[in-house]
Design a protein around this motif. Structure first.
Motif, PDB file in Angstrom:
ATOM      1  N   ARG A 259       0.826  -1.126   0.177  1.00 29.91           N
ATOM      2  CA  ARG A 259       0.063   0.171   0.071  1.00 29.91           C
ATOM      3  C   ARG A 259       0.967   1.385  -0.155  1.00 29.91           C
ATOM      4  NH1 ARG A 259      -4.338   0.083   4.356  1.00 29.91           N
ATOM      5  NH2 ARG A 259      -5.395  -1.148   2.997  1.00 29.91           N
ATOM      6  N   VAL A 260       0.678   2.224  -0.860  1.00 31.43           N
ATOM      7  CA  VAL A 260       1.389   3.295  -0.954  1.00 31.43           C
ATOM      8  C   VAL A 260       0.105   4.368  -0.949  1.00 31.43           C
ATOM      9  CG1 VAL A 260       2.569   5.016  -2.545  1.00 31.43           C
ATOM     10  CG2 VAL A 260       3.060   2.387  -2.943  1.00 31.43           C
ATOM     11  N   HIS A 261       0.375   5.547   0.130  1.00 32.20           N
ATOM     12  CA  HIS A 261      -0.671   6.596   0.340  1.00 32.20           C
ATOM     13  C   HIS A 261      -0.407   7.680  -0.713  1.00 32.20           C
ATOM     14  CE1 HIS A 261      -1.400   4.293   4.174  1.00 32.20           C
ATOM     15  NE2 HIS A 261      -0.210   4.100   4.244  1.00 32.20           N
ATOM     16  N   THR A 262      -0.874   7.451  -1.800  1.00 39.36           N
ATOM     17  CA  THR A 262      -0.733   8.223  -2.982  1.00 39.36           C
ATOM     18  C   THR A 262      -1.497   9.523  -2.735  1.00 39.36           C
ATOM     19  OG1 THR A 262      -2.227   6.944  -4.123  1.00 39.36           O
ATOM     20  CG2 THR A 262      -0.092   6.506  -4.710  1.00 39.36           C
ATOM     21  N   LEU A 263      -2.665   9.571  -2.320  1.00 44.53           N
ATOM     22  CA  LEU A 263      -3.252  10.807  -2.112  1.00 44.53           C
ATOM     23  C   LEU A 263      -2.762  11.681  -0.932  1.00 44.53           C
ATOM     24  CD1 LEU A 263      -7.160   9.946  -1.920  1.00 44.53           C
ATOM     25  CD2 LEU A 263      -5.994  11.443  -3.276  1.00 44.53           C
ATOM     26  N   GLU A 264      -2.192  10.858  -0.041  1.00 40.71           N
ATOM     27  CA  GLU A 264      -1.388  11.694   0.976  1.00 40.71           C
ATOM     28  C   GLU A 264       0.012  12.248   0.579  1.00 40.71           C
ATOM     29  OE1 GLU A 264      -1.272  13.712   4.442  1.00 40.71           O
ATOM     30  OE2 GLU A 264      -3.073  12.459   3.884  1.00 40.71           O
ATOM     31  N   MET A 265       0.644  11.545  -0.510  1.00 41.10           N
ATOM     32  CA  MET A 265       1.566  11.933  -0.997  1.00 41.10           C
ATOM     33  C   MET A 265       1.151  13.735  -1.625  1.00 41.10           C
ATOM     34  SD  MET A 265       3.403   8.992  -2.741  1.00 41.10           S
ATOM     35  CE  MET A 265       4.988   9.636  -3.391  1.00 41.10           C
ATOM     36  N   GLY A 266       0.361  13.465  -2.382  1.00 38.23           N
ATOM     37  CA  GLY A 266      -0.180  14.924  -2.861  1.00 38.23           C
ATOM     38  C   GLY A 266      -0.520  15.770  -2.157  1.00 38.23           C
ATOM     39  N   LYS A 267      -1.225  15.468  -0.996  1.00 38.59           N
ATOM     40  CA  LYS A 267      -1.508  16.460  -0.130  1.00 38.59           C
ATOM     41  C   LYS A 267      -0.253  17.188   0.753  1.00 38.59           C
ATOM     42  CE  LYS A 267      -6.224  14.528   0.780  1.00 38.59           C
ATOM     43  NZ  LYS A 267      -7.193  14.026   1.997  1.00 38.59           N
ATOM     44  N   THR A 268       0.764  16.126   1.122  1.00 39.02           N
ATOM     45  CA  THR A 268       1.854  16.442   1.670  1.00 39.02           C
ATOM     46  C   THR A 268       2.690  17.455   0.977  1.00 39.02           C
ATOM     47  OG1 THR A 268       1.765  14.395   2.870  1.00 39.02           O
ATOM     48  CG2 THR A 268       3.955  15.733   2.983  1.00 39.02           C
ATOM     49  N   GLY A 269       2.648  17.174  -0.250  1.00 42.06           N
ATOM     50  CA  GLY A 269       3.319  18.193  -1.234  1.00 42.06           C
ATOM     51  C   GLY A 269       2.843  19.567  -1.106  1.00 42.06           C
ATOM     52  N   VAL A 270       1.601  19.603  -1.259  1.00 44.38           N
ATOM     53  CA  VAL A 270       1.022  21.058  -1.074  1.00 44.38           C
ATOM     54  C   VAL A 270       1.224  21.535   0.251  1.00 44.38           C
ATOM     55  CG1 VAL A 270      -1.331  22.271  -1.021  1.00 44.38           C
ATOM     56  CG2 VAL A 270      -1.059  20.356  -2.511  1.00 44.38           C
ATOM     57  N   LYS A 271       1.373  20.809   1.297  1.00 42.24           N
ATOM     58  CA  LYS A 271       1.720  21.470   2.495  1.00 42.24           C
ATOM     59  C   LYS A 271       3.149  21.781   2.760  1.00 42.24           C
ATOM     60  CE  LYS A 271      -1.789  18.511   5.006  1.00 42.24           C
ATOM     61  NZ  LYS A 271      -1.710  17.227   5.839  1.00 42.24           N
ATOM     62  N   LEU A 272       3.958  21.006   1.975  1.00 38.48           N
ATOM     63  CA  LEU A 272       5.344  21.703   1.775  1.00 38.48           C
ATOM     64  C   LEU A 272       5.563  22.743   1.116  1.00 38.48           C
ATOM     65  CD1 LEU A 272       7.680  18.458   1.308  1.00 38.48           C
ATOM     66  CD2 LEU A 272       7.393  19.843   3.422  1.00 38.48           C
ATOM     67  N   LEU A 273       4.836  23.136  -0.054  1.00 41.08           N
ATOM     68  CA  LEU A 273       4.773  24.148  -0.789  1.00 41.08           C
ATOM     69  C   LEU A 273       4.340  25.574  -0.104  1.00 41.08           C
ATOM     70  CD1 LEU A 273       5.261  25.492  -3.411  1.00 41.08           C
ATOM     71  CD2 LEU A 273       3.057  25.010  -4.114  1.00 41.08           C
ATOM     72  N   LEU A 274       3.128  25.337   0.730  1.00 42.94           N
ATOM     73  CA  LEU A 274       2.499  26.399   1.520  1.00 42.94           C
ATOM     74  C   LEU A 274       3.502  26.889   2.565  1.00 42.94           C
ATOM     75  CD1 LEU A 274      -1.073  25.286   1.969  1.00 42.94           C
ATOM     76  CD2 LEU A 274      -0.211  26.785   0.321  1.00 42.94           C
ATOM     77  N   ASP A 275       4.402  25.989   3.203  1.00 45.85           N
ATOM     78  CA  ASP A 275       5.342  26.110   4.359  1.00 45.85           C
ATOM     79  C   ASP A 275       6.432  27.070   3.622  1.00 45.85           C
ATOM     80  OD1 ASP A 275       6.323  26.006   6.470  1.00 45.85           O
ATOM     81  OD2 ASP A 275       7.385  24.220   6.235  1.00 45.85           O
ATOM     82  N   ARG A 276       6.722  26.625   2.166  1.00 47.57           N
ATOM     83  CA  ARG A 276       7.857  27.293   1.775  1.00 47.57           C
ATOM     84  C   ARG A 276       7.145  28.854   1.233  1.00 47.57           C
ATOM     85  NH1 ARG A 276      13.202  26.828   0.079  1.00 47.57           N
ATOM     86  NH2 ARG A 276      13.594  24.557  -0.425  1.00 47.57           N
ATOM     87  N   LEU A 277       6.162  28.686   0.719  1.00 45.76           N
ATOM     88  CA  LEU A 277       5.305  30.426   0.449  1.00 45.76           C
ATOM     89  C   LEU A 277       5.339  31.113   1.793  1.00 45.76           C
ATOM     90  CD1 LEU A 277       2.715  29.215  -1.952  1.00 45.76           C
ATOM     91  CD2 LEU A 277       4.880  30.352  -2.594  1.00 45.76           C
ATOM     92  N   ASN A 278       5.364  30.615   2.868  1.00 46.97           N
ATOM     93  CA  ASN A 278       5.131  31.389   4.171  1.00 46.97           C
ATOM     94  C   ASN A 278       6.521  31.568   4.807  1.00 46.97           C
ATOM     95  OD1 ASN A 278       2.470  31.649   4.238  1.00 46.97           O
ATOM     96  ND2 ASN A 278       2.249  29.657   5.280  1.00 46.97           N
ATOM     97  N   GLY A 279       7.644  31.386   3.923  1.00 46.38           N
ATOM     98  CA  GLY A 279       8.978  31.900   4.510  1.00 46.38           C
ATOM     99  C   GLY A 279       9.904  30.794   4.709  1.00 46.38           C
ATOM    100  N   ARG A 280       9.634  29.341   4.698  1.00 48.51           N
ATOM    101  CA  ARG A 280      10.874  28.485   5.037  1.00 48.51           C
ATOM    102  C   ARG A 280      11.783  28.228   4.121  1.00 48.51           C
ATOM    103  NH1 ARG A 280      11.167  23.614   3.270  1.00 48.51           N
ATOM    104  NH2 ARG A 280       8.801  23.250   2.809  1.00 48.51           N
ATOM    105  N   GLU A 281      13.216  28.097   4.464  1.00 48.78           N
ATOM    106  CA  GLU A 281      14.150  28.290   3.325  1.00 48.78           C
ATOM    107  C   GLU A 281      14.716  26.937   3.339  1.00 48.78           C
ATOM    108  OE1 GLU A 281      16.690  31.701   4.194  1.00 48.78           O
ATOM    109  OE2 GLU A 281      15.185  32.887   3.846  1.00 48.78           O
TER     110      GLU A 281
END
Length: 337
Positions: A294-316
């Motif tokens: 089992r690969v949690h593919t939906l969660e892979m996509g959601k986690t990618g968005v969370k990382l991007l939002l974190d980047r947009l909020n200033g994480r370097e």
């Protein structure tokens, strides 16, 4: 989450006073000391005012994110692994009210696709030439591929560890003649495809060689489609030393292989055991429900968005998130020897 009442209790004022102060009600008359105390307590408790929430929403909705898909539409239809990742991305971006544009790398000139985007989420592998164009966008997250963990955020799974789970389960139940059916992992760019290393195959070969039971004739490679799983299993059935178990690198291929076995009057798992990979929805409804990774593919996509939002909020600092996989035991492989 803190409430108006929590702030009121700690500030020693009424809830209505807290509400009016936090929402900048000019008609209320309170001492400056009281006003400052309310704001201090609200900040201390992590309370977010309606105005602050509206400002965040406005900032989010002003963002424009590109989803770069490195698979063709036919590839997504034939193997829903990447389709599920993309759906997870789109769901999470929609939840945050962020505008998106989805682009297929093999159809589009990369330098034409990034203008005006605040960030990119790339699903799959890309060649260096495309990577350089993508890199012009400051905030990039890769999913299912990590080209450079020192530069880019990524969401991945450990294909090596996942394959080990499948093979070790087959070995533990007593199987020795184990075959492999898989596809070709590809990198894409406009009008071109490039083959790349598939960790499922290389890990299978390594483990079989360690056990001194590797037989290259039982390794069958085609495309990641149900039809190819069917054709490759028909080819395997004709082998003189037909394997007693198979690790099949995608569930659609495994479902196709099941059909070929059924037509040959071979029973699963009595005559041959199968372990698939992905755990797509159809895996549990196959003619013989599939044991699979089992690969949690939906969660892979959601986690990618969370990382991007974190980047947009200033994480370097770039982050790579490795999501776990798990072996799901069903009827296609549960025989104890």
């Amino acid at each position: 989450m803190a409430t108006i009442k929590d702030i009121a209790d700690k500030s020693n004022v009424s809830a209505s006073t807290v509400s009016r102060v936090l929402n900048n009600d000019d008609t209320i008359s309170v001492q400056d000391e009281t006003r400052e105390r309310i704001f201090h307590v609200a900040k201390e408790l992590g309370y977010e005012t309606i105005l602050e929430r509206r400002l965040k929403q406005k900032q989010q909705t002003s963002k424009h994110v590109g989803i770069i898909v490195t698979q063709s539409l036919d590839e997504e239809i034939n193997d829903p692994y990447f389709l599920s990742i993309r759906q997870g991305i789109e769901m999470e971006l929609a939840n945050h009210g962020i505008r998106t544009v989805t682009l297929r790398l093999h159809e589009t000139e990369t330098n034409q696709m990034i203008d005006g985007l605040d960030g990119l989420i790339v699903v799959g592998r890309v060649k260096e030439i495309a990577l350089k164009a993508i890199s012009k966008v400051e905030n990039v997250v890769y999913i299912n591929h990590s080209p450079n963990e020192d530069l880019y955020d990524a969401v991945v799974i450990d294909f090596e560890k996942a394959t080990e789970k499948a093979i070790k389960h087959l070995l533990a139940t007593g199987y020795k003649r184990i075959g492999y059916i898989g596809g070709r992992e590809k990198e894409h760019s406009k009008n071109q495809k490039f083959l790349s290393e598939d960790k499922r195959l290389t890990t299978f070969e390594r483990l079989m060689k360690e056990q001194k039971i590797f037989d290259p004739e039982t390794v069958l490679i085609g495309e990641y489609t149900m039809a190819q799983g069917y054709e490759l299993m028909k080819k395997a059935i004709k082998m003189r030393n037909f394997p007693e178990a198979f690790f099949i690198a995608s569930d659609p291929m495994a479902i196709g292989a099941l059909r070929a076995l059924q037509e040959a009057n071979l029973n699963v798992p009595e005559d041959v055991a199968i372990i698939g990979f992905d755990d797509i929805e159809a895996a549990s409804f196959a003619s013989t429900p599939l044991t699979t990774i089992r690969v949690h593919t939906l969660e892979m996509g959601k986690t990618g968005v969370k990382l991007l939002l974190d980047r947009l909020n200033g994480r370097e600092l770039p982050l790579t998130v490795t999501l776990p996989t798990e072996l799901v035991i069903r009827e296609s492989c549960k025989k104890n020897k």
